[in-house]
Design a protein around this motif. Structure first.
Motif, short mmCIF file in Angstrom:
data_model
loop_
_atom_site.label_atom_id
_atom_site.label_comp_id
_atom_site.label_asym_id
_atom_site.label_seq_id
_atom_site.Cartn_x
_atom_site.Cartn_y
_atom_site.Cartn_z
N ASP A 16 -8.03 3.49 17.77
CA ASP A 16 -6.90 3.65 18.60
C ASP A 16 -7.31 4.18 20.07
OD1 ASP A 16 -4.82 3.13 16.73
OD2 ASP A 16 -4.59 5.11 16.28
N THR A 17 -6.85 3.37 20.97
CA THR A 17 -7.16 3.85 22.29
C THR A 17 -6.26 4.90 23.00
OG1 THR A 17 -5.66 2.35 23.31
CG2 THR A 17 -7.87 1.44 22.88
N PRO A 18 -6.50 5.71 23.77
CA PRO A 18 -5.55 6.70 24.48
C PRO A 18 -4.34 6.34 24.58
CG PRO A 18 -7.74 6.99 25.34
CD PRO A 18 -8.00 5.77 24.63
N LEU A 19 -4.05 5.05 25.18
CA LEU A 19 -2.80 4.37 25.38
C LEU A 19 -1.95 4.18 24.24
CD1 LEU A 19 -0.69 3.36 27.30
CD2 LEU A 19 -1.88 0.96 27.03
N MET A 20 -2.75 3.60 22.94
CA MET A 20 -2.09 3.50 21.66
C MET A 20 -1.69 4.86 21.14
SD MET A 20 -1.19 0.79 20.94
CE MET A 20 -0.93 0.91 19.16
N LYS A 21 -2.69 5.76 21.21
CA LYS A 21 -2.29 7.11 20.66
C LYS A 21 -0.89 7.74 21.47
CE LYS A 21 -6.92 8.64 19.35
NZ LYS A 21 -7.97 9.31 19.26
N THR A 22 -1.03 7.49 22.76
CA THR A 22 0.39 7.95 23.60
C THR A 22 1.38 7.19 23.21
OG1 THR A 22 -1.29 8.43 25.63
CG2 THR A 22 1.21 8.27 25.80
N LEU A 23 1.57 5.95 22.94
CA LEU A 23 2.57 5.07 22.48
C LEU A 23 2.88 5.77 20.94
CD1 LEU A 23 1.81 1.69 23.88
CD2 LEU A 23 3.48 3.05 24.75
N LYS A 24 1.92 5.82 20.42
CA LYS A 24 2.62 6.20 18.98
C LYS A 24 3.28 7.73 18.92
CE LYS A 24 -1.03 4.12 16.07
NZ LYS A 24 -2.17 4.18 15.31
N GLY A 25 2.63 8.61 19.84
CA GLY A 25 3.42 9.83 20.07
C GLY A 25 4.70 9.72 20.71
N ALA A 26 4.95 8.92 21.62
CA ALA A 26 6.12 8.82 22.17
C ALA A 26 7.13 8.05 21.00
CB ALA A 26 6.24 7.73 23.33
N THR A 27 6.62 7.11 20.24
CA THR A 27 7.48 6.57 19.27
C THR A 27 7.96 7.56 18.10
OG1 THR A 27 6.46 4.57 19.59
CG2 THR A 27 7.52 4.62 17.61
N ASN A 28 6.73 8.38 17.80
CA ASN A 28 6.94 9.25 16.53
C ASN A 28 8.08 10.52 17.40
OD1 ASN A 28 5.53 8.41 14.64
ND2 ASN A 28 3.66 9.60 15.33
N GLY A 29 7.94 10.81 18.47
CA GLY A 29 8.92 11.51 19.11
C GLY A 29 10.29 11.32 19.44
N PHE A 30 10.25 10.00 19.48
CA PHE A 30 11.71 9.16 19.81
C PHE A 30 12.40 9.14 18.26
CE2 PHE A 30 14.46 5.62 19.46
CZ PHE A 30 15.40 5.77 20.51
N VAL A 31 11.68 8.82 17.03
CA VAL A 31 12.38 8.69 15.95
C VAL A 31 12.79 10.20 15.35
CG1 VAL A 31 11.74 8.29 13.43
CG2 VAL A 31 11.15 6.73 15.22
N THR A 32 11.92 11.29 15.79
CA THR A 32 12.16 12.72 15.42
C THR A 32 13.38 13.03 16.10
OG1 THR A 32 9.91 13.04 14.81
CG2 THR A 32 11.34 14.88 15.22
N GLY A 33 13.30 12.65 17.42
CA GLY A 33 14.45 13.15 18.22
C GLY A 33 15.73 12.71 17.83
N THR A 34 15.81 11.26 17.51
CA THR A 34 16.74 10.72 17.02
C THR A 34 17.57 11.41 15.64
OG1 THR A 34 16.16 8.60 18.24
CG2 THR A 34 17.87 8.27 16.71
#
Length: 162
Positions: A16-34
Motif C-alpha cells: 500500500d502506498t501512502p495515497l492508498m492508505k489515505t484513501l482507505k482511511g477516508a473510505t473507512n471514515g465515510f462508512v463509519t460516519g454514515t
C-alpha cells in the motif's frame, strides 16, 4: 546485515502506498460516519413519520448520514495523509507521526465545523493526545510474534500426533 526486525521489514514492504492508505482511511471514515449519522438521526433529529409524509423525514435522515459520513471521511483522510507525510519526511515510525496527524485533522476539520480557533485547538489537541496514547500504549489489532501462519499445512500428521 539488515538491522530491521521482521515486523518493521513487513511494514516497509507493504504494497500500500501512502495515497492508498489515505484513501482507505477516508473510505473507512465515510462508512463509519454514515453508520454513526444513521444512529444519531434515529435518536435525535428525525420526527415521527406520519402516514403520507415520510419523504421529509427520509431526506433529513439522508442529509444527516451524508454530513457525518463526509466529516468522518475528511478526518480519516487528513489524519492518515498527514501521518504518512510526516513518517516519510522523518523516516521514523513512532507516536509523533500520529500525534501530528491527529492535531492537523482535528484542528482543520473539526475547527472548520466549529468556526472558532479555540474549538480548532482543543479538537486538534484531543485527537493528538488520543492518537499518542494509543500509539505509545502499543494498542493494535494485530500482535506480531514473528511467526507466519498459513491456512493449511503441507506436512502429514502421524497417527501418534492425534
Amino acid at each position: 546485515m539488515d538491522s530491521l526486525d521482521p515486523a518493521e521489514r513487513r511494514y516497509l514492504e507493504d504494497e500500500d502506498t501512502p495515497l492508498m492508505k489515505t484513501l482507505k482511511g477516508a473510505t473507512n471514515g465515510f462508512v463509519t460516519g454514515t453508520i454513526f449519522g444513521t444512529i444519531v438521526a434515529t435518536w435525535y433529529d428525525v420526527p415521527r413519520v406520519e402516514r403520507n409524509v415520510a419523504l421529509p423525514g427520509l431526506i433529513r435522515t439522508l442529509r444527516m448520514m451524508g454530513n457525518y459520513g463526509v466529516t468522518f471521511a475528511a478526518i480519516g483522510g487528513v489524519y492518515i495523509g498527514v501521518e504518512q507525510l510526516v513518517q516519510n519526511y522523518r523516516m521514523k515510525r513512532d507516536f509523533i507521526n500520529g500525534a501530528v496527524g491527529g492535531f492537523v485533522a482535528g484542528s482543520t476539520i473539526l475547527g472548520y465545523r466549529g468556526k472558532s480557533i479555540s474549538t480548532a485547538i482543543s479538537a486538534g489537541a484531543a485527537l493528538a493526545v488520543t492518537s499518542s496514547l494509543i500509539d505509545a500504549g502499543g494498542q493494535t489489532t494485530r500482535i506480531d510474534n514473528g511467526k507466519e501462519y498459513y491456512p493449511y499445512t503441507t506436512k502429514k500428521r502421524s497417527t501418534a500426533d492425534s
